[in-house]
Scaffold this motif. Sequence first.
Motif: not given
Length: 357
Positions: A47, A55, A58-59
Amino acid sequence: MLAPETKVVITPTANPPLPKTGFGWKAIVAPVEPFLEQVSERLAVQVQAFDPEIAAYARYALTNQGKQLRPALVALSGRAAGQLNDSLVTVAVIIEMVHLATLVHDDVMDEAEIRRRQPTMAANWGNEISVLLGDCLFAHALKLAASFPTPEVCRAVASATNTVCSGEILQTNRRRNFQMTRGEYFKVLEMKTAELFALSCELGARLSGGSAEDRALLRQYGMALGTAYQIFDDCLDLFGSEATAGKSLGTDLAGGKLTLPVLAALEHATPVEREQMEQCIRNWKPVYHDQILALLEKYHCLEESQAVIQQYLGAAQDCLGSLAPSHGRDGLAGLLEFLAQQTTALGGVEKNSFERT
């Protein structure tokens, strides 16, 4: 060198000699649990490679993992062919990231709202963000693959990613194509699902020091297992329940995808019934579901599909039989039995809980 890019033709066996270990999922992966934990931890670290503004996306994609089936295949194949090492953790992260990217895109195309008992990326943030995030995941996976000292791993990952995406395109082109053959259906399954299973097994064997013969056998095992798994998942979409599957079901018919049970029904149906099925799928409404299901039940299409799954599992078992005995081989055999048990449970009172991972 890695196995050639030409596809291995899997010939299902008539009477698969599946193992009788009685293993559940946790027992199968217990020997490689520390490995899977490292994969999870390293995925979470990825991440940090994304821009701070994305982010959170993505997390959400990287930490909402299922059973980690593909990393488990990397580890079990590594144990079957040699010794586990850090390179295998990295390649498992790469393959899982490619897989997660495909799921993000799949949920957009299927208009799915639930994945692993949570809202999908698209349900939370819309299709545009989801498609672009999936692209970012693909790109980052290839960047990690390029970090290996030799180009073979990156080439294999890139080739497999291309195959997976091409398979999705073929499947999209064949929606509501009532002339599609079983051969065309199986080709799509091998490309869009089985390819990553095969890659996981092949690279697991290669990076653990396995012989060329072991790498080829394990690739064939992965191709057969992956094909069986996708047929199972297609059956789950028709005969499972969302409460236990943990994801949106019924999306294949709604999207015009002709899966094995539907193809079987079209083959067996009378001309009038076939015309009715085609009209329902062309002009899909949820109220048509029970009508389609009744025809599937009339012609025992679930049972026919279950038999095909068992045949592919038998082909995978044949591959394992040619490997030298090892702890990893036992785990790979346990995976076959586990999927066989889950396949048998399809359509029963106790709905299947082997969600797509």
